[in-house]
Design a protein around this motif. Structure first.
Motif, PDB file in Angstrom:
ATOM      1  N   LYS A 149       7.275  -6.426  13.850  1.00 27.53           N
ATOM      2  CA  LYS A 149       7.473  -7.086  15.145  1.00 27.53           C
ATOM      3  C   LYS A 149       8.726  -6.575  15.840  1.00 27.53           C
ATOM      4  O   LYS A 149       9.150  -7.128  16.869  1.00 27.53           O
ATOM      5  CB  LYS A 149       7.534  -8.598  14.935  1.00 27.53           C
ATOM      6  N   ALA A 150       9.320  -5.543  15.296  1.00 22.41           N
ATOM      7  CA  ALA A 150      10.460  -4.854  15.901  1.00 22.41           C
ATOM      8  C   ALA A 150      10.380  -3.394  15.476  1.00 22.41           C
ATOM      9  O   ALA A 150       9.774  -3.069  14.447  1.00 22.41           O
ATOM     10  CB  ALA A 150      11.780  -5.472  15.430  1.00 22.41           C
ATOM     11  N   PRO A 151      10.954  -2.475  16.259  1.00 26.20           N
ATOM     12  CA  PRO A 151      10.915  -1.061  15.859  1.00 26.20           C
ATOM     13  C   PRO A 151      11.559  -0.871  14.487  1.00 26.20           C
ATOM     14  O   PRO A 151      12.553  -1.524  14.162  1.00 26.20           O
ATOM     15  CB  PRO A 151      11.727  -0.360  16.962  1.00 26.20           C
ATOM     16  N   VAL A 152      10.988   0.023  13.707  1.00 23.35           N
ATOM     17  CA  VAL A 152      11.456   0.234  12.337  1.00 23.35           C
ATOM     18  C   VAL A 152      11.567   1.730  12.071  1.00 23.35           C
ATOM     19  O   VAL A 152      10.652   2.487  12.386  1.00 23.35           O
ATOM     20  CB  VAL A 152      10.481  -0.377  11.309  1.00 23.35           C
ATOM     21  N   THR A 153      12.682   2.142  11.505  1.00 23.59           N
ATOM     22  CA  THR A 153      12.822   3.504  10.986  1.00 23.59           C
ATOM     23  C   THR A 153      13.277   3.412   9.538  1.00 23.59           C
ATOM     24  O   THR A 153      14.267   2.739   9.237  1.00 23.59           O
ATOM     25  CB  THR A 153      13.825   4.327  11.806  1.00 23.59           C
ATOM     26  N   ILE A 154      12.530   4.072   8.667  1.00 25.59           N
ATOM     27  CA  ILE A 154      12.810   4.049   7.232  1.00 25.59           C
ATOM     28  C   ILE A 154      13.290   5.428   6.804  1.00 25.59           C
ATOM     29  O   ILE A 154      12.633   6.432   7.081  1.00 25.59           O
ATOM     30  CB  ILE A 154      11.564   3.654   6.434  1.00 25.59           C
ATOM     31  N   VAL A 155      14.423   5.470   6.146  1.00 24.57           N
ATOM     32  CA  VAL A 155      14.918   6.699   5.524  1.00 24.57           C
ATOM     33  C   VAL A 155      14.802   6.507   4.023  1.00 24.57           C
ATOM     34  O   VAL A 155      15.515   5.694   3.434  1.00 24.57           O
ATOM     35  CB  VAL A 155      16.382   6.986   5.921  1.00 24.57           C
ATOM     36  N   CYS A 156      13.871   7.212   3.415  1.00 25.15           N
ATOM     37  CA  CYS A 156      13.609   7.049   1.989  1.00 25.15           C
ATOM     38  C   CYS A 156      14.044   8.299   1.249  1.00 25.15           C
ATOM     39  O   CYS A 156      13.542   9.396   1.511  1.00 25.15           O
ATOM     40  CB  CYS A 156      12.128   6.762   1.740  1.00 25.15           C
ATOM     41  N   MET A 157      14.955   8.134   0.322  1.00 29.42           N
ATOM     42  CA  MET A 157      15.471   9.273  -0.430  1.00 29.42           C
ATOM     43  C   MET A 157      14.569   9.633  -1.606  1.00 29.42           C
ATOM     44  O   MET A 157      14.828  10.605  -2.302  1.00 29.42           O
ATOM     45  CB  MET A 157      16.879   8.957  -0.950  1.00 29.42           C
ATOM     46  N   SER A 158      13.512   8.855  -1.807  1.00 28.41           N
ATOM     47  CA  SER A 158      12.580   9.113  -2.898  1.00 28.41           C
ATOM     48  C   SER A 158      11.174   9.193  -2.315  1.00 28.41           C
ATOM     49  O   SER A 158      10.998   9.397  -1.119  1.00 28.41           O
ATOM     50  CB  SER A 158      12.701   8.018  -3.953  1.00 28.41           C
ATOM     51  N   ASP A 159      10.154   8.995  -3.174  1.00 24.14           N
ATOM     52  CA  ASP A 159       8.767   9.077  -2.697  1.00 24.14           C
ATOM     53  C   ASP A 159       8.420   7.836  -1.885  1.00 24.14           C
ATOM     54  O   ASP A 159       8.880   6.729  -2.177  1.00 24.14           O
ATOM     55  CB  ASP A 159       7.809   9.206  -3.881  1.00 24.14           C
ATOM     56  N   LEU A 160       7.562   8.038  -0.885  1.00 20.26           N
ATOM     57  CA  LEU A 160       7.154   6.943  -0.014  1.00 20.26           C
ATOM     58  C   LEU A 160       5.640   6.891   0.037  1.00 20.26           C
ATOM     59  O   LEU A 160       4.979   7.864   0.385  1.00 20.26           O
ATOM     60  CB  LEU A 160       7.715   7.143   1.395  1.00 20.26           C
ATOM     61  N   TYR A 161       5.079   5.731  -0.312  1.00 20.55           N
ATOM     62  CA  TYR A 161       3.640   5.483  -0.279  1.00 20.55           C
ATOM     63  C   TYR A 161       3.333   4.696   0.997  1.00 20.55           C
ATOM     64  O   TYR A 161       3.912   3.632   1.224  1.00 20.55           O
ATOM     65  CB  TYR A 161       3.206   4.687  -1.506  1.00 20.55           C
ATOM     66  N   VAL A 162       2.421   5.216   1.822  1.00 19.49           N
ATOM     67  CA  VAL A 162       2.193   4.646   3.145  1.00 19.49           C
ATOM     68  C   VAL A 162       0.766   4.141   3.270  1.00 19.49           C
ATOM     69  O   VAL A 162      -0.191   4.910   3.125  1.00 19.49           O
ATOM     70  CB  VAL A 162       2.476   5.684   4.245  1.00 19.49           C
ATOM     71  N   GLY A 163       0.620   2.858   3.525  1.00 18.99           N
ATOM     72  CA  GLY A 163      -0.672   2.258   3.804  1.00 18.99           C
ATOM     73  C   GLY A 163      -0.863   2.074   5.293  1.00 18.99           C
ATOM     74  O   GLY A 163      -0.130   2.657   6.102  1.00 18.99           O
ATOM     75  N   PRO A 164      -1.849   1.266   5.715  1.00 20.14           N
ATOM     76  CA  PRO A 164      -2.115   1.085   7.147  1.00 20.14           C
ATOM     77  C   PRO A 164      -0.892   0.506   7.867  1.00 20.14           C
ATOM     78  O   PRO A 164      -0.251  -0.426   7.372  1.00 20.14           O
ATOM     79  CB  PRO A 164      -3.277   0.092   7.164  1.00 20.14           C
ATOM     80  N   ILE A 165      -0.581   1.060   9.044  1.00 19.50           N
ATOM     81  CA  ILE A 165       0.543   0.588   9.861  1.00 19.50           C
ATOM     82  C   ILE A 165       0.048   0.360  11.282  1.00 19.50           C
ATOM     83  O   ILE A 165      -0.631   1.214  11.860  1.00 19.50           O
ATOM     84  CB  ILE A 165       1.709   1.593   9.852  1.00 19.50           C
ATOM     85  N   ASN A 166       0.398  -0.802  11.840  1.00 19.20           N
ATOM     86  CA  ASN A 166      -0.060  -1.186  13.185  1.00 19.20           C
ATOM     87  C   ASN A 166      -1.581  -1.091  13.288  1.00 19.20           C
ATOM     88  O   ASN A 166      -2.127  -0.602  14.283  1.00 19.20           O
ATOM     89  CB  ASN A 166       0.610  -0.325  14.258  1.00 19.20           C
ATOM     90  N   ALA A 167      -2.263  -1.509  12.244  1.00 18.04           N
ATOM     91  CA  ALA A 167      -3.715  -1.365  12.164  1.00 18.04           C
ATOM     92  C   ALA A 167      -4.249  -2.401  11.180  1.00 18.04           C
ATOM     93  O   ALA A 167      -3.490  -2.987  10.399  1.00 18.04           O
ATOM     94  CB  ALA A 167      -4.082   0.040  11.705  1.00 18.04           C
ATOM     95  N   PRO A 168      -5.574  -2.648  11.189  1.00 19.02           N
ATOM     96  CA  PRO A 168      -6.154  -3.570  10.204  1.00 19.02           C
ATOM     97  C   PRO A 168      -5.884  -3.107   8.776  1.00 19.02           C
ATOM     98  O   PRO A 168      -5.841  -1.909   8.503  1.00 19.02           O
ATOM     99  CB  PRO A 168      -7.655  -3.525  10.536  1.00 19.02           C
TER     100      PRO A 168
END
Length: 901
Positions: free
Chosen positions: A654-673
């Protein structure tokens, strides 16, 4: 004497008068000099105040250029104040910003002094990868294979299109200036074709580039590429001996360079400016037609020091401060060990094991089978939503039998997950490595309780099993029991259901079938077209017959030899006129289980799971410098989520987000069902964002992902339009599969594969984007008896991608034996540029900001007039960097300011 005294008095008075006059003159000069010095000091202060205004605005552009691309304001500073303004005109990858600052000292005129002013003008250039759908900085060559890319693409380096008979389509909005495909190096065509074909067919190796409306969904533009795009080039193959672009090439790996002078005309776009003058640009640009290198930071420059000033202490994620849930997930594409089932013409290479002993976890040491199957318990520390597969291994011959249970099964009956009870339940019939096991060890005809009989079907039948096109030149089928490179106990050679059976499928929709016969005495004659029929009592040949539809089995080597009449022809029945001939073999094998059967799952990955939907304006990361500010502009200065540990992220922030990940990042659905985590098996009842966020929705908050390690697509919370089974990505009877959508997401990460496309030995999967499809360990699709396939849909990305080759990451991925890496654009998934990124990109994405010019403006009145005009225009709400009105207005303001200089 008195007379003399009077003369002295007169002389003294004269001298006193002269001295007084001179003193007054010197005093006047001194006072004047003091005033001049004060005025000069005030002018110097005004200069430094103006310079401070420029410095502040450039600093703000570096940190928050989306807030300061168009800006007007003033600030008290050093006893005076500055008025500042910025106006940005967008280029492709280059944002050119004019910064104007008027310094004033003191704040206002008094009876003693008047104000002094100074005007400074700076020109700033900003390079950002979020101007593009894809920004590639591989340092070598970028290849494209069967991609439809909806948005501008920029590559620092050379580009190859049309690898491995695939085509390329590059489409962008007609409202954006510039090419759809741009390279700082050369663009090449690298078409090749199936070696079985006498010459290339008409479907392969063309390049399409166009501009027009961006669709909300797209399958493939190839059927009618011109519609609906106002400018579209469709380059047809020019023939086998062509020496032009793109043209066919005479062998694998050969390349044709793009020649704009010869073939570039269809790619030229002509448009009109607001003043009626025309301008042109190419839909394709390389170094010969204006393509240039755009330098932005590399992914290996992602460090704590670079982001420390933006890290909100509340959102500095460690195991001690997770902000989410700490758990252990299972990732099947890490530490897997691809199996090459070869040798032979009909070899298969689509199976994956569970890696070596360092990267897997044993469950029961011995699985106890009953007539009903077996229950296998999952350790308490595992996240059950990430349990998809279990592997059974034979202690006696672990190198021979390394299949996964549940990948392909009959009506989804042999493999279920009881997530509440933390168990995997196996029942019969069971399918492993495409072998069907009807009953527990010791049954279904096995010679003893120490053996487990499996039946296998190999070939293409109506249930979509592995294709087996056999020609007379090879006419051999290698059975997988030999492929692990170990001795075979022997294919079961019994009559009835468990013998080796060969079928031929042919005709329309493979509706017809012929059952091949095993050669008499299992002996095919060595003659070209006939085999001998023996009288077994006398050992003499009684007749010879056609080899057609006969076979023999080499039980020791695990090979089925087919009889055919003519070398080079299909092993098939001559009555078929469709041209489709497939061989299907059913056989059985006895696996030794006397030493036990172990159960294994993949190694656990400790992560922090974070639902982005929990991030609101009230708790979102803030720039620590402005966290307590009440200023409205400062409140929009968000910080970053900085993670030192692996993460899983999904949801609708519900607010802008920026993620800085120094390791592995697993990404699921974003702004979507997305699938409900509390009911992971209900794929077709997803949670929907409220309000519903359509593609590139203005209501969606931009998400930036800056990844130092590997970025993996996580399909666990992906959704499906039809039923699928147990989150195993097994396509159920209705053929469903999972997919995920990343909506308004900018991804900044490293490239996994780093191939050299000039190498003729390059394989197709290395031509794809360097992201990993987690949960698709059994992808490419595997078939089995029962014909159900594990699969995931290609992801849909609406946003922007940056990647470059990072040798450290490539080494790490190789050490982990990553089994799958891709982001392809096909009929299932799409890759679309988020047009809103032109105005509101995710904050703090890496970019270069540097000054290109810095000078004094002689007439500060002109600068103030410019700032007033800019303020008036921005106050109308019409100010934007992207329309013709803004460009025209700013140009006029600049001309007026500079013209009276």
């Amino acid at each position: 004497m008195k007379r003399r005294k009077g003369s002295i008095l007169i002389l003294a008075m004269f001298l006193l008068t002269v001295v007084t006059l001179l003193g007054g003159l010197f005093l006047t000069i001194a006072v004047g000099n003091i005033k001049l010095q004060v005025k000069d000091s005030e002018r110097q202060k005004a200069f430094w105040i103006a310079k401070a205004g420029v410095a502040e605005l450039v600093h703000n552009l570096r940190g928050y250029y989306n807030l300061y691309e168009q800006y007007n304001g003033e600030q008290e500073f050093g006893g005076g104040k500055y008025k500042i303004g910025s106006a940005t005109l967008i280029g492709r990858g280059y944002h050119n910003t004019l910064v104007v600052s008027v310094g004033q000292y003191p704040l206002e005129t008094t009876e003693i002094t008047s104000v002094s002013k100074y005007a400074l003008v700076a020109e700033v250039s900003m390079n950002t990868p979020t101007d593009y759908l894809q920004f590639s900085d591989t340092g070598k060559v970028q290849s494209y294979y069967r991609n439809t890319l909806i948005g501008p693409v920029h590559v620092n380096g050379d580009v190859i299109v049309g690898r491995s008979w695939g085509n390329g389509a590059f489409i962008k909005s007609e409202n954006e200036y510039g090419p759809a495909l741009e390279a700082s190096g050369k663009i090449y065509n690298g078409c090749d074709w199936d070696s079985d074909s006498a010459e290339p067919d008409n479907s392969g190796c063309y390049l399409l580039a166009g501009e027009g409306p961006i669709p909300t969904s797209i399958t493939s533009p190839y059927s009618n590429p011109v519609i609906p795009y106002s400018k579209f080039a469709y380059i047809t193959p020019a023939g086998f001996a062509s020496a032009g672009w793109p043209g066919w090439v005479p062998s694998h790996g050969a390349l044709w360079p793009y020649n704009a002078r010869t073939h570039g005309a269809p790619f030229v776009v002509t448009k009109s400016r607001p003043d009626g003058s025309e301008y042109k640009y190419n839909l394709i640009d390389d170094k010969d037609t204006g393509g240039r290198e755009i330098r932005v930071p590399k992914t290996n420059e992602i460090t704590y020091a670079k982001y420390k000033d933006l890290i909100d202490p509340d959102w500095h994620i460690t195991w001690a401060n997770p902000k989410g849930t700490v758990t252990n997930i299972t990732n099947e594409v890490i530490y897997t060990n691809p199996i090459s089932y070869g040798p032979g013409y009909d070899s298969v290479s689509d199976g994956y094991g569970i890696g070596n002993g360092d990267h897997r976890e044993k469950l029961p040491d011995t699985v106890s089978f009953s007539m009903n199957g077996a229950d296998i318990s999952i350790p308490a520390d595992r996240d059950m939503n990430y349990i998809k597969y279990v592997c059974l291994r034979l202690k006696a011959t672990p190198e021979l039998f390394r299949g996964v249970v549940g990948v392909a099964q009959d009506s989804d009956s042999s493999y279920t997950i009881d997530r509440a009870a933390r168990k995997i339940k196996l029942s019969f019939p069971m399918y492993i490595d495409r072998f069907k096991f009807q009953l527990p060890p010791g049954y279904w005809g096995a010679p003893s309780s120490g053996y487990w009989r499996g039946r296998k079907q190999k070939g293409l039948a109506s249930d979509n099993l592995q294709t087996s096109k056999i020609t007379c030149q090879g006419r051999r089928i290698y059975l997988p029991s030999l492929y692990a490179g170990v001795a075979v106990d022997g294919i079961v050679a019994e009559t009835g259901t468990h013998g080796v059976s060969v079928y031929e499928k042919f005709g329309e929709n493979l509706a017809s079938e012929i059952v091949w016969k095993q050669a008499p005495n299992n002996d095919l004659s060595l003659t070209s077209s006939t085999l001998a029929i023996y009288d077994t009592s006398t050992g003499t040949v009684t007749e010879t017959i056609s080899k057609w539809n006969y076979f023999q089995v080499d039980y020791a080597q695990g090979v089925v030899q087919l009889g055919c009449e003519t070398n080079g022809t299909m092993c098939s029945n001559a009555s078929d006129t469709s041209g489709s001939h497939y061989i299907e073999v059913i056989y059985s094998h006895d696996f030794k289980v006397s030493d036990g059967v172990e159960a294994w799952i993949h190694e656990k990955q400790k992560v922090v799971k974070l639902d982005l939907g929990t991030i609101t304006e009230a708790n979102c990361p803030r720039d620590p410098k402005f966290k307590d500010s009440v200023n409205l502009t400062d409140r929009k200065k968000y910080g970053v989520i900085f993670s030192e540990v692996p993460m899983v992220v999904w949801g609708v922030p519900k607010a802008p987000v920026t993620i800085v990940c120094m390791s592995d990042l697993y990404v699921g659905p974003i702004n979507a069902p997305y699938n409900d985590p509390s009911n992971i098996d209900n794929w077709i009842a997803p949670k929907n964002p409220n309000p519903a966020l359509v593609q590139d929705s203005p209501d969606a908050k931009a998400v930036g992902l800056i990844v130092k390690g590997m970025l993996l697509y996580d399909y666990t919370l992906g959704t499906s339009s039809s039923a699928v089974f147990n989150s195993t990505f097994s396509a159920g009877p209705t053929g469903g599969s999972k997919g995920i959508i990343l909506n308004k997401v900018a991804i900044y990460h490293s490239w996994i594969h780093n191939p050299d496309p000039y190498d003729a030995s390059i394989v197709w999967y290395k031509d794809r984007f360097g992201m990993i499809g987690m949960g698709g360990a059994y992808q490419p699709v595997m078939g089995s008896y029962g014909g159900l396939n594990p699969k995931t849909g290609s992801p849909t990305l609406i946003g922007s991608i940056y990647y470059c080759a990072d040798s450290n990451l490539i080494t790490e991925a190789a050490a982990k034996k990553v089994s799958d890496a891709y982001l392809s654009s096909n009929s299932v998934g799409t890759v679309v540029y988020a047009n809103s990124f032109r105005r509101n990109p995710p904050q703090h994405m890496p970019m270069n900001v540097f000054m290109t010019n810095y000078r004094i403006l002689n007439n500060y009145d002109n600068a103030e007039t410019f700032l007033s005009g800019l303020a008036n225009y921005l106050a109308t709400g019409a100010g934007t960097v992207y329309n013709a009105e803004f460009s025209e207005t700013i140009t006029k303001l600049v001309d007026e300011m500079e013209g009276a200089n």
